[in-house]
Design a protein around this motif. Structure first.
Motif, short mmCIF file in Angstrom:
data_model
loop_
_atom_site.label_atom_id
_atom_site.label_comp_id
_atom_site.label_asym_id
_atom_site.label_seq_id
_atom_site.Cartn_x
_atom_site.Cartn_y
_atom_site.Cartn_z
N THR A 58 7.20 5.28 0.66
CA THR A 58 6.10 6.08 1.19
C THR A 58 4.82 5.85 0.39
O THR A 58 3.75 5.68 0.96
N SER A 59 4.94 5.85 -0.95
CA SER A 59 3.74 5.63 -1.78
C SER A 59 3.13 4.27 -1.49
O SER A 59 1.91 4.12 -1.41
N ILE A 60 3.97 3.25 -1.34
CA ILE A 60 3.46 1.89 -1.13
C ILE A 60 2.84 1.78 0.26
O ILE A 60 1.79 1.17 0.44
N LYS A 61 3.46 2.41 1.24
CA LYS A 61 2.89 2.38 2.60
C LYS A 61 1.55 3.09 2.67
O LYS A 61 0.61 2.62 3.33
N ASN A 62 1.46 4.25 2.03
CA ASN A 62 0.26 5.07 2.15
C ASN A 62 -0.78 4.77 1.09
O ASN A 62 -1.92 5.22 1.21
N GLY A 63 -0.38 4.04 0.05
CA GLY A 63 -1.29 3.82 -1.06
C GLY A 63 -1.34 5.06 -1.94
O GLY A 63 -0.86 6.13 -1.56
N LYS A 64 -1.91 4.91 -3.13
CA LYS A 64 -1.99 6.04 -4.04
C LYS A 64 -3.18 5.79 -4.96
O LYS A 64 -3.19 4.80 -5.69
N ASN A 65 -4.18 6.66 -4.88
CA ASN A 65 -5.39 6.52 -5.70
C ASN A 65 -5.93 5.08 -5.63
O ASN A 65 -6.29 4.64 -4.55
N ALA A 98 -3.11 0.85 0.51
CA ALA A 98 -1.98 1.13 1.40
C ALA A 98 -1.49 -0.18 2.01
O ALA A 98 -2.29 -1.04 2.39
N TYR A 99 -0.18 -0.32 2.11
CA TYR A 99 0.39 -1.56 2.65
C TYR A 99 0.94 -1.40 4.06
O TYR A 99 1.48 -2.35 4.62
N GLN A 100 0.77 -0.22 4.63
CA GLN A 100 1.18 -0.03 6.02
C GLN A 100 0.38 -0.99 6.90
O GLN A 100 -0.85 -1.08 6.78
N GLY A 101 1.05 -1.72 7.77
CA GLY A 101 0.36 -2.68 8.62
C GLY A 101 0.19 -4.05 7.98
O GLY A 101 -0.12 -5.02 8.65
N ASP A 118 8.28 -2.23 6.67
CA ASP A 118 9.15 -1.41 5.81
C ASP A 118 10.21 -2.29 5.16
O ASP A 118 10.55 -2.11 3.99
N HIS A 119 10.71 -3.23 5.95
CA HIS A 119 11.75 -4.11 5.44
C HIS A 119 11.24 -4.95 4.27
O HIS A 119 11.91 -5.12 3.25
N ASP A 120 10.02 -5.49 4.43
CA ASP A 120 9.42 -6.27 3.35
C ASP A 120 9.24 -5.41 2.11
O ASP A 120 9.52 -5.84 0.98
N ILE A 121 8.77 -4.17 2.31
CA ILE A 121 8.53 -3.30 1.16
C ILE A 121 9.85 -2.98 0.46
O ILE A 121 9.91 -2.97 -0.76
N MET A 122 10.91 -2.78 1.25
CA MET A 122 12.22 -2.53 0.62
C MET A 122 12.66 -3.73 -0.21
O MET A 122 13.23 -3.57 -1.29
N ASP A 123 12.39 -4.94 0.29
CA ASP A 123 12.71 -6.14 -0.51
C ASP A 123 11.94 -6.11 -1.82
O ASP A 123 12.48 -6.44 -2.88
N VAL A 124 10.66 -5.72 -1.75
CA VAL A 124 9.86 -5.67 -2.98
C VAL A 124 10.41 -4.61 -3.93
O VAL A 124 10.50 -4.84 -5.14
#
Ligand code: HEC
Length: 104
Positions: free
Chosen positions: A72-79, A83-86, A90-96
């Protein structure tokens, strides 16, 4: 080397390479490639952050949250983190994330 060992080795290879099917196992190699492209500029190639305030993934305390919260943090970004959504699925982010957990 015994014949049996060769067979077991081949079996392990096929299970790893083709066995995971639709629920494929997370891919740390792909995760590492994505990390190098998208994340290393701030979090450092080996997880030792190069940007102030970016968590240091070489220290396991930075990753004490469950995968889903990190996702969620990676998708939405934080400060200061974009944000990496789009950009990444999700699958790529899970690999990371699986790759991140290998860095400490
Ligand atoms: C522009 C620099 C930058 C990039 C690029 C970047 N991050 Fe971050 N990241 C940060 C900063 C700064 C923080 C700390 C945010 C905060 O808590 O204020 C952070 C925090 C995090 C956290 C902790 C989130 C939490 O909830 O504590 C994770 C996990 C993370 N980044 C993963 C990644 C991944 C994976 C990528 C690549 C897909 C990435 N970051 C790309 C700067 C960056």
């Amino acid at each position: 080397m015994k014949i049996r060992d060769v067979k077991l080795g081949l079996l392990a290879f096929f299970v790893l390479a083709f066995g995971s099917g639709s629920s494929r196992a997370a891919d740390t190699i792909k995760g590492g490639e994505l990390y190098a492209v998208h994340c290393a500029s701030c979090h450092g190639a080996s997880g030792i952050s190069v940007m102030p305030n970016a968590p240091n993934f070489a220290q396991s305390e930075s990753l004490l949250q469950p995968d889903l919260l990190l996702l969620t943090s990676i998708k939405n970004g934080k400060n200061a983190m974009p944000a990496y959504q789009g950009i990444l699925s999700d699958h790529d982010i899970m690999d990371v994330i699986v790759y991140l957990r290998t860095l400490n």
